[in-house]
Design an enzyme around this catalytic site. Sequence first.
Site: not given
Ligand code: FUB
Ligand code: ZN
Length: 633
Positions: A191, A307, A391
Amino acid sequence: MTCAPVVDTSRSPFAKLRAVSVNAVILTDHFWAGRRQLNREVIIPGQARLCEATGRVDNLRVASGRKAGHFVGWFFNDSDIYKLLEAASWQLAGSNDPELNALVDGLIDEVAAAQQPDGYLNSYFMGERAERRWTNFDYHEMYCAGHLIQAAVAHFRATGKRSLLDVAIRFADHICARFGAEDQGKVFGTDGHPEIEMALVELDRVTGDRKYLDQVKYFIDVRGYGKLGRAFGRFESSYHQDRVPFREMTRLEGHSVRAVYLNCGAADLYAETGEPALHEALERMWSSMTTRQMYINGGLGSRYENEGFGTDYELPPGRAHTETCASVANFMWNWRMLLIDADGRYGDLMELALYNSVLSGISLDGTAYFYQNPLLDDGAHRRQQWFPVACCPANVSRTLASLPGYLYTVSDNAVWLHHFARSQANLTLPDGRAVSLIQETEYPWDGKVTIMVGTAGNFAMKMRIPGWVGAGWTLTVSGAPVDQAVVRGYATISREWSAGDRIELHLPMPVERIESHPFAVDNQNRVALMRGPILYCIEAVDHPGVDVRLFALPDQAALTADFDPDLVGGVSVVHGEAIISDADLAWDGKALYRRYTTASAAASFKRTPLKAIPYFAWANRDPGPMMVWLRRA
Ligand code: FUB
Ligand code: ZN
Protein backbone atom coordinates in the site's frame (compact mmCIF):
# COMPACT_ATOMS: atom_id res chain seq x y z
CA MET A 1 -11.07 -10.52 33.02
CA THR A 2 -10.09 -9.85 29.43
CA CYS A 3 -6.46 -9.14 28.65
CA ALA A 4 -6.23 -6.18 26.36
CA PRO A 5 -2.70 -4.88 25.83
CA VAL A 6 -2.37 -2.23 23.13
CA VAL A 7 0.59 -4.03 21.60
CA ASP A 8 0.88 -7.58 22.82
CA THR A 9 4.55 -8.39 23.36
CA SER A 10 3.89 -11.13 25.91
CA ARG A 11 5.34 -13.75 23.58
CA SER A 12 7.59 -11.54 21.47
CA PRO A 13 11.14 -12.90 21.78
CA PHE A 14 12.84 -9.61 20.94
CA ALA A 15 10.82 -7.28 23.15
CA LYS A 16 12.24 -6.64 26.60
CA LEU A 17 8.94 -5.44 28.01
CA ARG A 18 5.41 -6.79 28.06
CA ALA A 19 2.52 -4.40 27.67
CA VAL A 20 -0.21 -4.74 30.26
CA SER A 21 -3.93 -4.80 29.70
CA VAL A 22 -5.71 -1.47 29.22
CA ASN A 23 -8.10 -2.47 31.99
CA ALA A 24 -5.30 -3.43 34.39
CA VAL A 25 -4.93 0.26 35.17
CA ILE A 26 -7.71 2.56 36.29
CA LEU A 27 -6.99 6.25 35.94
CA THR A 28 -8.30 8.25 38.88
CA ASP A 29 -6.95 11.70 38.14
CA HIS A 30 -8.66 14.75 36.78
CA PHE A 31 -6.28 15.22 33.87
CA TRP A 32 -6.37 11.86 32.08
CA ALA A 33 -9.36 10.14 33.67
CA GLY A 34 -11.33 13.29 32.92
CA ARG A 35 -10.27 13.22 29.30
CA ARG A 36 -11.01 9.52 29.00
CA GLN A 37 -14.48 10.12 30.38
CA LEU A 38 -14.90 12.95 27.89
CA ASN A 39 -13.86 10.47 25.24
CA ARG A 40 -16.66 8.15 26.30
CA GLU A 41 -19.32 10.79 26.77
CA VAL A 42 -18.60 13.39 24.12
CA ILE A 43 -15.81 12.50 21.71
CA ILE A 44 -16.80 8.99 20.64
CA PRO A 45 -20.55 9.70 20.39
CA GLY A 46 -19.75 12.92 18.50
CA GLN A 47 -17.56 11.09 16.00
CA ALA A 48 -20.19 8.37 15.61
CA ARG A 49 -22.80 11.01 14.79
CA LEU A 50 -20.45 12.62 12.28
CA CYS A 51 -19.63 9.30 10.64
CA GLU A 52 -23.38 8.92 10.11
CA ALA A 53 -24.01 12.51 9.09
CA THR A 54 -21.19 12.56 6.55
CA GLY A 55 -22.25 9.36 4.84
CA ARG A 56 -19.42 7.18 6.10
CA VAL A 57 -21.76 4.57 7.56
CA ASP A 58 -24.07 4.88 4.58
CA ASN A 59 -21.12 4.03 2.34
CA LEU A 60 -21.06 0.63 4.05
CA ARG A 61 -24.83 0.30 3.72
CA VAL A 62 -24.64 1.09 0.03
CA ALA A 63 -21.84 -1.45 -0.35
CA SER A 64 -23.87 -4.17 1.38
CA GLY A 65 -27.01 -3.32 -0.57
CA ARG A 66 -28.86 -2.29 2.56
CA LYS A 67 -29.30 1.16 1.11
CA ALA A 68 -29.51 2.60 -2.38
CA GLY A 69 -27.08 5.32 -3.34
CA HIS A 70 -23.48 6.05 -4.12
CA PHE A 71 -20.23 6.25 -2.23
CA VAL A 72 -19.51 9.73 -0.91
CA GLY A 73 -16.27 11.30 0.27
CA TRP A 74 -12.68 10.16 0.21
CA PHE A 75 -11.79 6.62 -0.80
CA PHE A 76 -10.32 5.98 2.65
CA ASN A 77 -13.40 7.03 4.59
CA ASP A 78 -14.02 3.51 5.89
CA SER A 79 -10.88 3.93 7.98
CA ASP A 80 -12.57 6.59 10.11
CA ILE A 81 -15.20 4.08 11.16
CA TYR A 82 -12.53 1.51 11.94
CA LYS A 83 -10.53 3.92 14.06
CA LEU A 84 -13.70 4.92 15.87
CA LEU A 85 -14.40 1.24 16.48
CA GLU A 86 -10.90 0.81 17.83
CA ALA A 87 -11.35 3.77 20.17
CA ALA A 88 -14.70 2.51 21.39
CA SER A 89 -13.26 -0.98 21.91
CA TRP A 90 -10.39 0.23 24.10
CA GLN A 91 -12.91 2.28 25.99
CA LEU A 92 -14.97 -0.88 26.55
CA ALA A 93 -12.06 -2.81 28.06
CA GLY A 94 -13.10 -3.76 31.57
CA SER A 95 -16.24 -1.66 31.51
CA ASN A 96 -19.86 -2.62 31.48
CA ASP A 97 -21.30 -0.16 29.04
CA PRO A 98 -24.36 -1.47 27.19
CA GLU A 99 -24.86 1.73 25.24
CA LEU A 100 -21.34 1.82 23.85
CA ASN A 101 -21.47 -1.92 23.22
CA ALA A 102 -24.63 -1.42 21.21
CA LEU A 103 -23.01 1.34 19.16
CA VAL A 104 -20.03 -0.89 18.44
CA ASP A 105 -22.14 -3.94 17.63
CA GLY A 106 -24.29 -1.87 15.28
CA LEU A 107 -21.29 -0.56 13.38
CA ILE A 108 -19.70 -3.99 13.22
CA ASP A 109 -22.91 -5.33 11.76
CA GLU A 110 -22.72 -2.74 8.97
CA VAL A 111 -19.06 -3.54 8.34
CA ALA A 112 -19.63 -7.28 8.24
CA ALA A 113 -22.57 -6.93 5.88
CA ALA A 114 -20.42 -5.00 3.41
CA GLN A 115 -17.78 -7.72 3.20
CA GLN A 116 -17.66 -9.55 -0.10
CA PRO A 117 -17.75 -13.35 -0.35
CA ASP A 118 -14.04 -13.41 -1.19
CA GLY A 119 -13.20 -11.44 1.95
CA TYR A 120 -12.63 -8.12 0.20
CA LEU A 121 -13.97 -5.14 2.05
CA ASN A 122 -13.84 -1.53 0.99
CA SER A 123 -16.98 0.45 0.37
CA TYR A 124 -15.30 2.65 -2.27
CA PHE A 125 -14.52 -0.25 -4.56
CA MET A 126 -18.02 -1.58 -4.94
CA GLY A 127 -20.46 -1.57 -7.82
CA GLU A 128 -18.93 -0.25 -11.02
CA ARG A 129 -15.66 0.48 -9.20
CA ALA A 130 -15.27 -3.18 -8.19
CA GLU A 131 -13.35 -3.68 -11.43
CA ARG A 132 -10.69 -1.30 -10.19
CA ARG A 133 -9.84 -3.11 -6.96
CA TRP A 134 -6.12 -3.41 -6.33
CA THR A 135 -5.24 -1.48 -9.47
CA ASN A 136 -3.79 1.60 -7.77
CA PHE A 137 -1.54 1.19 -4.74
CA ASP A 138 -2.40 4.66 -3.50
CA TYR A 139 -6.08 4.04 -3.04
CA HIS A 140 -5.53 2.98 0.57
CA GLU A 141 -7.19 -0.41 0.32
CA MET A 142 -4.63 -1.97 2.63
CA TYR A 143 -4.51 1.17 4.77
CA CYS A 144 -8.21 0.71 5.43
CA ALA A 145 -7.69 -3.01 5.94
CA GLY A 146 -5.01 -2.22 8.50
CA HIS A 147 -7.34 0.00 10.48
CA LEU A 148 -10.02 -2.67 10.25
CA ILE A 149 -7.60 -5.25 11.64
CA GLN A 150 -6.44 -2.96 14.44
CA ALA A 151 -10.04 -2.29 15.41
CA ALA A 152 -10.83 -5.98 15.30
CA VAL A 153 -7.86 -6.88 17.49
CA ALA A 154 -8.79 -4.18 19.99
CA HIS A 155 -12.41 -5.32 19.99
CA PHE A 156 -11.46 -8.96 20.47
CA ARG A 157 -8.98 -8.20 23.24
CA ALA A 158 -11.31 -5.83 25.04
CA THR A 159 -14.56 -7.77 24.77
CA GLY A 160 -13.60 -11.32 23.86
CA LYS A 161 -16.00 -11.13 20.88
CA ARG A 162 -14.96 -12.40 17.48
CA SER A 163 -17.56 -10.54 15.41
CA LEU A 164 -15.12 -8.04 13.93
CA LEU A 165 -12.06 -10.27 14.22
CA ASP A 166 -13.55 -12.86 11.89
CA VAL A 167 -14.28 -10.15 9.33
CA ALA A 168 -10.71 -8.88 9.63
CA ILE A 169 -9.23 -12.35 9.28
CA ARG A 170 -11.18 -12.97 6.10
CA PHE A 171 -9.92 -9.73 4.59
CA ALA A 172 -6.36 -10.34 5.79
CA ASP A 173 -6.45 -13.80 4.24
CA HIS A 174 -7.67 -12.31 0.98
CA ILE A 175 -4.71 -9.91 1.00
CA CYS A 176 -2.16 -12.56 1.95
CA ALA A 177 -3.41 -14.85 -0.79
CA ARG A 178 -3.08 -12.15 -3.39
CA PHE A 179 0.12 -10.23 -2.68
CA GLY A 180 3.55 -11.76 -2.52
CA ALA A 181 6.34 -13.36 -4.50
CA GLU A 182 5.51 -14.15 -8.09
CA ASP A 183 7.05 -17.63 -7.79
CA GLN A 184 4.32 -18.33 -5.26
CA GLY A 185 1.70 -17.38 -7.83
CA LYS A 186 1.03 -14.03 -6.21
CA VAL A 187 1.22 -10.47 -7.48
CA PHE A 188 3.54 -7.63 -6.55
CA GLY A 189 2.12 -4.92 -4.36
CA THR A 190 1.85 -3.09 -1.11
CA ASP A 191 0.00 0.00 0.00
CA GLY A 192 1.11 3.55 -0.69
CA HIS A 193 0.10 4.35 2.87
CA PRO A 194 1.73 2.06 5.43
CA GLU A 195 -0.56 0.92 8.21
CA ILE A 196 -1.30 -2.71 7.45
CA GLU A 197 2.15 -3.78 8.65
CA MET A 198 1.57 -3.15 12.36
CA ALA A 199 -1.98 -4.47 12.07
CA LEU A 200 -0.86 -7.79 10.63
CA VAL A 201 1.77 -8.29 13.33
CA GLU A 202 -0.98 -7.99 15.91
CA LEU A 203 -3.15 -10.36 13.92
CA ASP A 204 -0.29 -12.85 14.04
CA ARG A 205 -0.18 -12.36 17.81
CA VAL A 206 -3.91 -12.88 18.21
CA THR A 207 -4.26 -15.85 15.89
CA GLY A 208 -0.82 -17.44 16.08
CA ASP A 209 -0.93 -17.67 12.30
CA ARG A 210 2.62 -16.99 11.12
CA LYS A 211 1.59 -16.16 7.57
CA TYR A 212 0.62 -12.69 8.70
CA LEU A 213 4.13 -12.04 9.92
CA ASP A 214 5.60 -13.32 6.65
CA GLN A 215 3.28 -10.94 4.86
CA VAL A 216 4.56 -8.00 6.90
CA LYS A 217 8.11 -8.92 6.00
CA TYR A 218 7.12 -9.02 2.35
CA PHE A 219 5.40 -5.63 2.58
CA ILE A 220 8.52 -4.08 4.09
CA ASP A 221 10.92 -5.84 1.74
CA VAL A 222 9.21 -4.69 -1.46
CA ARG A 223 9.43 -1.01 -0.61
CA GLY A 224 12.39 1.14 -1.55
CA TYR A 225 12.89 0.27 -5.21
CA GLY A 226 10.67 2.92 -6.75
CA LYS A 227 8.28 0.26 -7.95
CA LEU A 228 5.21 1.93 -6.51
CA GLY A 229 5.66 4.86 -8.87
CA ARG A 230 4.41 8.36 -8.21
CA ALA A 231 1.63 8.76 -5.69
CA PHE A 232 -1.48 10.50 -7.03
CA GLY A 233 0.56 11.16 -10.15
CA ARG A 234 2.56 13.89 -8.45
CA PHE A 235 4.55 12.73 -5.43
CA GLU A 236 7.91 11.02 -5.79
CA SER A 237 8.79 7.63 -4.36
CA SER A 238 10.04 9.12 -1.10
CA TYR A 239 6.49 10.33 -0.36
CA HIS A 240 5.46 6.76 0.35
CA GLN A 241 8.78 5.43 1.58
CA ASP A 242 9.62 3.72 -1.68
CA ARG A 243 12.86 5.53 -2.55
CA VAL A 244 15.27 3.64 -0.29
CA PRO A 245 14.98 0.05 0.96
CA PHE A 246 13.85 0.14 4.55
CA ARG A 247 17.00 -1.34 5.99
CA GLU A 248 19.06 1.40 4.34
CA MET A 249 16.97 4.33 5.55
CA THR A 250 18.97 6.99 7.40
CA ARG A 251 16.32 9.63 8.00
CA LEU A 252 12.58 10.04 7.93
CA GLU A 253 11.34 11.12 4.56
CA GLY A 254 8.14 11.71 2.68
CA HIS A 255 4.67 11.86 4.15
CA SER A 256 5.10 11.93 7.90
CA VAL A 257 2.20 9.71 8.97
CA ARG A 258 3.12 7.12 6.35
CA ALA A 259 6.77 7.15 7.39
CA VAL A 260 6.12 6.69 11.07
CA TYR A 261 3.34 4.12 10.64
CA LEU A 262 5.81 2.10 8.61
CA ASN A 263 8.32 2.35 11.43
CA CYS A 264 5.68 1.09 13.84
CA GLY A 265 5.20 -1.96 11.66
CA ALA A 266 8.93 -2.53 11.31
CA ALA A 267 9.39 -2.25 15.07
CA ASP A 268 6.61 -4.77 15.60
CA LEU A 269 8.24 -7.10 13.09
CA TYR A 270 11.57 -6.72 14.87
CA ALA A 271 9.94 -7.66 18.18
CA GLU A 272 9.09 -11.00 16.60
CA THR A 273 12.10 -11.68 14.39
CA GLY A 274 14.99 -9.80 15.98
CA GLU A 275 16.47 -8.95 12.60
CA PRO A 276 19.31 -6.51 13.43
CA ALA A 277 19.04 -4.51 10.18
CA LEU A 278 15.49 -3.50 11.05
CA HIS A 279 16.53 -2.28 14.46
CA GLU A 280 19.52 -0.42 13.07
CA ALA A 281 17.38 1.39 10.52
CA LEU A 282 14.85 2.31 13.19
CA GLU A 283 17.58 3.66 15.43
CA ARG A 284 19.08 5.72 12.61
CA MET A 285 15.71 7.24 11.82
CA TRP A 286 14.97 7.90 15.47
CA SER A 287 18.29 9.63 15.85
CA SER A 288 17.71 11.71 12.73
CA MET A 289 14.21 12.59 13.88
CA THR A 290 15.25 13.72 17.35
CA THR A 291 18.35 15.65 16.28
CA ARG A 292 17.16 17.26 13.04
CA GLN A 293 13.56 16.57 12.09
CA MET A 294 11.18 17.03 14.99
CA TYR A 295 9.38 20.03 16.41
CA ILE A 296 9.81 20.85 20.06
CA ASN A 297 6.30 19.55 20.77
CA GLY A 298 7.02 16.12 19.29
CA GLY A 299 5.22 17.13 16.09
CA LEU A 300 6.40 15.89 12.71
CA GLY A 301 6.13 17.23 9.20
CA SER A 302 7.09 20.72 8.13
CA ARG A 303 5.63 20.87 4.64
CA TYR A 304 2.03 21.33 3.70
CA GLU A 305 2.39 20.27 0.08
CA ASN A 306 3.19 16.66 0.90
CA GLU A 307 2.19 16.61 4.57
CA GLY A 308 5.75 15.53 5.09
CA PHE A 309 9.26 16.05 6.24
CA GLY A 310 11.42 18.82 4.91
CA THR A 311 15.18 19.04 4.89
CA ASP A 312 17.15 18.73 8.11
CA TYR A 313 16.36 21.59 10.51
CA GLU A 314 13.51 22.78 8.31
CA LEU A 315 11.12 23.44 11.16
CA PRO A 316 9.15 26.63 10.49
CA PRO A 317 6.87 27.21 13.46
CA GLY A 318 4.03 28.95 11.65
CA ARG A 319 3.93 26.64 8.66
CA ALA A 320 4.44 23.55 10.77
CA HIS A 321 2.26 20.86 9.29
CA THR A 322 2.62 18.72 12.42
CA GLU A 323 -0.49 16.69 11.70
CA THR A 324 -2.15 15.34 14.80
CA CYS A 325 -1.97 11.85 13.25
CA ALA A 326 1.80 12.21 12.91
CA SER A 327 2.09 12.92 16.62
CA VAL A 328 -0.10 9.94 17.41
CA ALA A 329 2.16 7.91 15.13
CA ASN A 330 5.22 9.24 16.95
CA PHE A 331 3.66 8.18 20.24
CA MET A 332 2.89 4.72 18.83
CA TRP A 333 6.34 4.25 17.35
CA ASN A 334 8.04 5.19 20.59
CA TRP A 335 5.78 2.83 22.51
CA ARG A 336 7.00 0.01 20.31
CA MET A 337 10.65 1.07 20.67
CA LEU A 338 10.18 1.20 24.42
CA LEU A 339 8.74 -2.31 24.49
CA ILE A 340 11.66 -3.56 22.44
CA ASP A 341 14.54 -1.76 24.13
CA ALA A 342 13.31 -0.72 27.59
CA ASP A 343 15.03 2.63 27.12
CA GLY A 344 13.54 5.67 28.83
CA ARG A 345 14.29 8.00 25.95
CA TYR A 346 11.35 6.43 24.14
CA GLY A 347 9.13 6.99 27.17
CA ASP A 348 10.31 10.61 27.19
CA LEU A 349 9.28 11.05 23.61
CA MET A 350 5.89 9.41 24.13
CA GLU A 351 5.30 11.86 26.93
CA LEU A 352 6.46 14.83 24.86
CA ALA A 353 4.20 13.99 21.94
CA LEU A 354 1.22 13.06 24.08
CA TYR A 355 1.05 16.23 26.13
CA ASN A 356 2.19 18.67 23.51
CA SER A 357 1.01 17.64 20.07
CA VAL A 358 -1.54 14.83 20.45
CA LEU A 359 -3.51 16.66 23.11
CA SER A 360 -3.38 19.96 21.25
CA GLY A 361 -5.23 18.13 18.47
CA ILE A 362 -8.51 18.29 20.38
CA SER A 363 -10.42 21.10 22.05
CA LEU A 364 -10.90 21.05 25.79
CA ASP A 365 -14.60 20.31 25.38
CA GLY A 366 -13.92 17.40 23.01
CA THR A 367 -15.89 18.76 20.08
CA ALA A 368 -13.26 20.20 17.72
CA TYR A 369 -9.93 19.14 16.28
CA PHE A 370 -6.73 20.42 14.82
CA TYR A 371 -5.34 18.73 11.75
CA GLN A 372 -2.17 20.86 11.87
CA ASN A 373 -0.58 21.98 15.13
CA PRO A 374 1.52 25.07 14.36
CA LEU A 375 3.75 26.70 16.94
CA LEU A 376 3.04 30.23 15.80
CA ASP A 377 -0.22 31.67 14.61
CA ASP A 378 -1.91 34.96 13.86
CA GLY A 379 -5.24 33.81 15.27
CA ALA A 380 -6.71 32.31 12.11
CA HIS A 381 -5.95 28.66 12.84
CA ARG A 382 -8.88 27.22 14.78
CA ARG A 383 -10.00 23.71 15.56
CA GLN A 384 -12.75 22.30 13.34
CA GLN A 385 -15.62 20.04 14.22
CA TRP A 386 -14.64 17.66 11.45
CA PHE A 387 -12.70 17.49 8.19
CA PRO A 388 -13.37 15.94 4.78
CA VAL A 389 -10.12 14.06 5.49
CA ALA A 390 -11.00 13.15 9.07
CA CYS A 391 -8.09 10.93 10.02
CA CYS A 392 -7.04 12.94 13.09
CA PRO A 393 -10.14 12.94 15.31
CA ALA A 394 -10.39 9.21 15.87
CA ASN A 395 -6.62 8.95 16.17
CA VAL A 396 -6.82 11.17 19.25
CA SER A 397 -9.80 9.21 20.46
CA ARG A 398 -8.13 5.80 20.21
CA THR A 399 -5.10 7.19 22.04
CA LEU A 400 -7.20 8.52 24.91
CA ALA A 401 -9.18 5.29 25.09
CA SER A 402 -6.09 3.10 25.33
CA LEU A 403 -4.11 5.41 27.62
CA PRO A 404 -4.24 3.29 30.80
CA GLY A 405 -2.34 0.60 28.91
CA TYR A 406 0.78 2.75 28.56
CA LEU A 407 1.56 3.61 32.17
CA TYR A 408 3.22 0.35 33.18
CA THR A 409 4.84 -2.69 31.63
CA VAL A 410 6.25 -5.83 33.19
CA SER A 411 9.28 -8.02 32.56
CA ASP A 412 10.78 -10.94 34.45
CA ASN A 413 10.50 -10.04 38.12
CA ALA A 414 10.08 -6.33 37.38
CA VAL A 415 7.38 -3.70 37.09
CA TRP A 416 8.22 -0.67 34.98
CA LEU A 417 6.60 2.69 35.56
CA HIS A 418 6.78 4.78 32.41
CA HIS A 419 4.11 7.42 32.76
CA PHE A 420 2.86 9.29 35.74
CA ALA A 421 -0.84 9.69 36.48
CA ARG A 422 -2.97 9.10 39.53
CA SER A 423 -4.21 5.56 39.10
CA GLN A 424 -4.72 2.09 40.50
CA ALA A 425 -2.95 -0.81 38.83
CA ASN A 426 -3.47 -4.55 39.14
CA LEU A 427 -0.61 -6.07 37.23
CA THR A 428 0.56 -9.59 36.60
CA LEU A 429 4.24 -10.45 36.41
CA PRO A 430 5.28 -12.94 33.70
CA ASP A 431 5.48 -15.70 36.33
CA GLY A 432 1.85 -15.09 37.24
CA ARG A 433 2.33 -13.17 40.48
CA ALA A 434 -0.06 -10.30 41.04
CA VAL A 435 1.21 -6.84 41.92
CA SER A 436 -1.09 -4.02 42.90
CA LEU A 437 0.04 -0.42 42.99
CA ILE A 438 -1.64 2.84 43.77
CA GLN A 439 -0.09 5.91 42.18
CA GLU A 440 -0.74 9.32 43.70
CA THR A 441 0.40 12.43 41.88
CA GLU A 442 -0.69 15.78 40.53
CA TYR A 443 1.43 15.24 37.42
CA PRO A 444 1.94 16.96 35.01
CA TRP A 445 1.61 20.01 37.27
CA ASP A 446 3.68 18.64 40.13
CA GLY A 447 6.60 16.24 40.00
CA LYS A 448 5.86 14.40 43.21
CA VAL A 449 4.85 10.81 42.50
CA THR A 450 3.96 8.40 45.29
CA ILE A 451 3.53 4.71 44.67
CA MET A 452 1.84 2.64 47.35
CA VAL A 453 2.79 -0.98 46.98
CA GLY A 454 -0.19 -3.16 47.74
CA THR A 455 1.37 -6.59 47.37
CA ALA A 456 4.20 -8.16 49.32
CA GLY A 457 6.89 -9.94 47.32
CA ASN A 458 10.30 -9.79 45.79
CA PHE A 459 10.46 -7.86 42.54
CA ALA A 460 12.09 -4.77 41.06
CA MET A 461 10.35 -1.46 40.53
CA LYS A 462 11.80 0.41 37.58
CA MET A 463 10.93 4.09 37.54
CA ARG A 464 11.43 6.29 34.50
CA ILE A 465 13.47 9.34 35.36
CA PRO A 466 12.44 11.73 32.60
CA GLY A 467 15.14 13.18 30.40
CA TRP A 468 13.84 16.69 31.12
CA VAL A 469 14.62 16.46 34.83
CA GLY A 470 17.68 18.27 36.11
CA ALA A 471 19.54 18.03 39.38
CA GLY A 472 17.76 17.62 42.66
CA TRP A 473 15.39 14.77 42.01
CA THR A 474 14.99 12.27 44.82
CA LEU A 475 13.75 8.73 45.27
CA THR A 476 12.88 7.14 48.62
CA VAL A 477 11.14 4.04 49.91
CA SER A 478 9.15 4.60 53.08
CA GLY A 479 11.26 7.66 53.74
CA ALA A 480 14.70 6.07 53.22
CA PRO A 481 16.78 7.16 50.20
CA VAL A 482 17.51 4.46 47.63
CA ASP A 483 20.12 4.03 44.92
CA GLN A 484 19.60 6.78 42.36
CA ALA A 485 21.70 5.23 39.60
CA VAL A 486 19.84 5.66 36.34
CA VAL A 487 20.40 3.07 33.63
CA ARG A 488 18.86 3.74 30.25
CA GLY A 489 16.45 6.20 31.81
CA TYR A 490 15.27 4.07 34.73
CA ALA A 491 16.08 3.95 38.43
CA THR A 492 15.69 0.46 39.88
CA ILE A 493 14.51 -0.51 43.35
CA SER A 494 14.91 -4.25 43.89
CA ARG A 495 13.77 -5.58 47.23
CA GLU A 496 11.41 -7.65 49.23
CA TRP A 497 8.35 -5.44 49.28
CA SER A 498 5.83 -5.33 52.09
CA ALA A 499 2.27 -4.30 51.45
CA GLY A 500 2.06 -0.64 52.41
CA ASP A 501 5.56 0.34 51.29
CA ARG A 502 5.63 3.83 49.82
CA ILE A 503 7.89 4.83 46.97
CA GLU A 504 8.32 8.57 46.64
CA LEU A 505 9.79 10.11 43.55
CA HIS A 506 10.27 13.83 43.46
CA LEU A 507 10.98 15.43 40.11
CA PRO A 508 11.63 19.18 40.44
CA MET A 509 9.77 21.19 37.80
CA PRO A 510 11.30 24.63 37.41
CA VAL A 511 10.30 26.65 34.36
CA GLU A 512 13.06 26.09 31.81
CA ARG A 513 14.09 28.11 28.79
CA ILE A 514 14.81 25.81 25.85
CA GLU A 515 16.83 26.89 22.83
CA SER A 516 17.14 25.08 19.54
CA HIS A 517 20.02 24.16 17.26
CA PRO A 518 21.13 27.30 15.38
CA PHE A 519 20.43 25.66 12.03
CA ALA A 520 16.73 25.73 12.89
CA VAL A 521 16.90 29.31 11.73
CA ASP A 522 13.35 30.32 12.59
CA ASN A 523 14.12 29.78 16.25
CA GLN A 524 17.44 31.61 16.35
CA ASN A 525 17.84 33.83 19.40
CA ARG A 526 14.56 32.56 20.74
CA VAL A 527 13.59 30.37 23.65
CA ALA A 528 10.59 28.21 24.35
CA LEU A 529 9.30 27.66 27.87
CA MET A 530 8.86 24.21 29.32
CA ARG A 531 7.97 23.05 32.76
CA GLY A 532 8.30 19.32 33.36
CA PRO A 533 6.84 17.66 30.27
CA ILE A 534 4.69 20.63 29.32
CA LEU A 535 5.47 23.08 26.54
CA TYR A 536 4.10 26.60 26.98
CA CYS A 537 2.89 29.31 24.64
CA ILE A 538 1.61 32.84 24.95
CA GLU A 539 -1.77 33.81 23.60
CA ALA A 540 -3.26 37.17 22.77
CA VAL A 541 -6.29 36.58 24.97
CA ASP A 542 -4.10 36.77 28.07
CA HIS A 543 -2.41 39.99 26.91
CA PRO A 544 -5.06 42.52 25.91
CA GLY A 545 -3.84 45.69 24.26
CA VAL A 546 -0.46 44.34 23.16
CA ASP A 547 0.56 42.07 20.32
CA VAL A 548 2.36 39.07 21.79
CA ARG A 549 4.48 38.81 18.66
CA LEU A 550 6.36 41.90 19.83
CA PHE A 551 7.30 40.32 23.13
CA ALA A 552 10.92 39.71 24.00
CA LEU A 553 11.88 37.79 27.11
CA PRO A 554 14.96 39.05 28.98
CA ASP A 555 17.31 36.21 29.88
CA GLN A 556 17.29 37.39 33.47
CA ALA A 557 13.51 37.67 33.81
CA ALA A 558 12.24 35.48 36.62
CA LEU A 559 9.64 32.90 35.62
CA THR A 560 7.27 31.38 38.13
CA ALA A 561 4.46 28.88 37.87
CA ASP A 562 1.21 28.54 39.76
CA PHE A 563 -1.81 26.38 39.32
CA ASP A 564 -4.99 28.06 38.16
CA PRO A 565 -7.94 25.68 38.60
CA ASP A 566 -10.24 27.90 36.57
CA LEU A 567 -8.13 28.43 33.49
CA VAL A 568 -8.53 26.14 30.46
CA GLY A 569 -9.60 23.20 32.55
CA GLY A 570 -7.08 23.75 35.34
CA VAL A 571 -3.44 24.23 34.39
CA SER A 572 -0.17 25.52 35.78
CA VAL A 573 0.39 28.98 34.37
CA VAL A 574 3.83 30.51 33.86
CA HIS A 575 4.24 34.16 34.83
CA GLY A 576 7.02 36.55 34.05
CA GLU A 577 7.75 39.93 32.55
CA ALA A 578 8.49 40.57 28.90
CA ILE A 579 9.61 43.75 27.22
CA ILE A 580 8.39 45.46 24.07
CA SER A 581 10.87 47.83 22.48
CA ASP A 582 9.74 51.23 21.33
CA ALA A 583 11.53 50.56 18.06
CA ASP A 584 9.29 47.58 17.46
CA LEU A 585 6.19 49.54 18.35
CA ALA A 586 7.29 52.16 15.84
CA TRP A 587 6.70 49.79 12.96
CA ASP A 588 2.98 50.13 13.56
CA GLY A 589 2.05 48.56 10.22
CA LYS A 590 3.67 51.38 8.23
CA ALA A 591 6.40 49.44 6.49
CA LEU A 592 7.66 45.95 5.93
CA TYR A 593 11.35 46.90 5.75
CA ARG A 594 13.43 49.79 6.98
CA ARG A 595 17.07 50.74 7.27
CA TYR A 596 18.64 49.08 10.27
CA THR A 597 20.49 51.34 12.68
CA THR A 598 22.11 50.45 15.95
CA ALA A 599 19.87 53.06 17.49
CA SER A 600 16.83 50.92 16.82
CA ALA A 601 18.57 47.92 18.39
CA ALA A 602 19.33 49.85 21.55
CA ALA A 603 15.90 51.41 21.78
CA SER A 604 14.04 52.01 24.96
CA PHE A 605 11.35 49.56 25.95
CA LYS A 606 8.26 48.98 28.06
CA ARG A 607 7.81 46.15 30.52
CA THR A 608 4.70 44.06 30.22
CA PRO A 609 3.38 41.04 32.13
CA LEU A 610 3.80 37.71 30.39
CA LYS A 611 1.43 34.84 31.05
CA ALA A 612 2.09 31.52 29.35
CA ILE A 613 -0.31 28.59 29.21
CA PRO A 614 0.29 24.99 28.15
CA TYR A 615 0.52 24.80 24.38
CA PHE A 616 -2.01 21.96 24.28
CA ALA A 617 -4.69 24.31 25.57
CA TRP A 618 -4.25 27.12 23.06
CA ALA A 619 -7.07 28.25 20.78
CA ASN A 620 -9.76 27.34 23.27
CA ARG A 621 -10.62 30.96 23.99
CA ASP A 622 -10.86 34.13 21.89
CA PRO A 623 -8.74 33.95 18.73
CA GLY A 624 -5.56 35.97 18.40
CA PRO A 625 -1.84 35.56 17.86
CA MET A 626 -0.10 32.71 19.64
CA MET A 627 3.58 31.93 19.84
CA VAL A 628 5.84 29.33 21.38
CA TRP A 629 9.31 30.60 20.48
CA LEU A 630 9.93 33.90 22.27
CA ARG A 631 12.59 36.37 21.25
CA ARG A 632 15.38 36.66 23.77
CA ALA A 633 16.38 40.04 25.13
O1 FUB B 1 -4.22 9.34 3.68
C1 FUB B 1 -4.84 8.98 4.89
C2 FUB B 1 -4.59 10.03 5.92
O2 FUB B 1 -5.12 11.26 5.43
C3 FUB B 1 -3.14 10.33 6.18
O3 FUB B 1 -2.55 9.58 7.17
C4 FUB B 1 -3.21 11.75 6.54
O4 FUB B 1 -1.96 12.39 6.49
C5 FUB B 1 -4.19 12.29 5.55
O5 FUB B 1 -3.55 12.52 4.33
ZN1 ZN C 1 -4.68 12.97 10.47
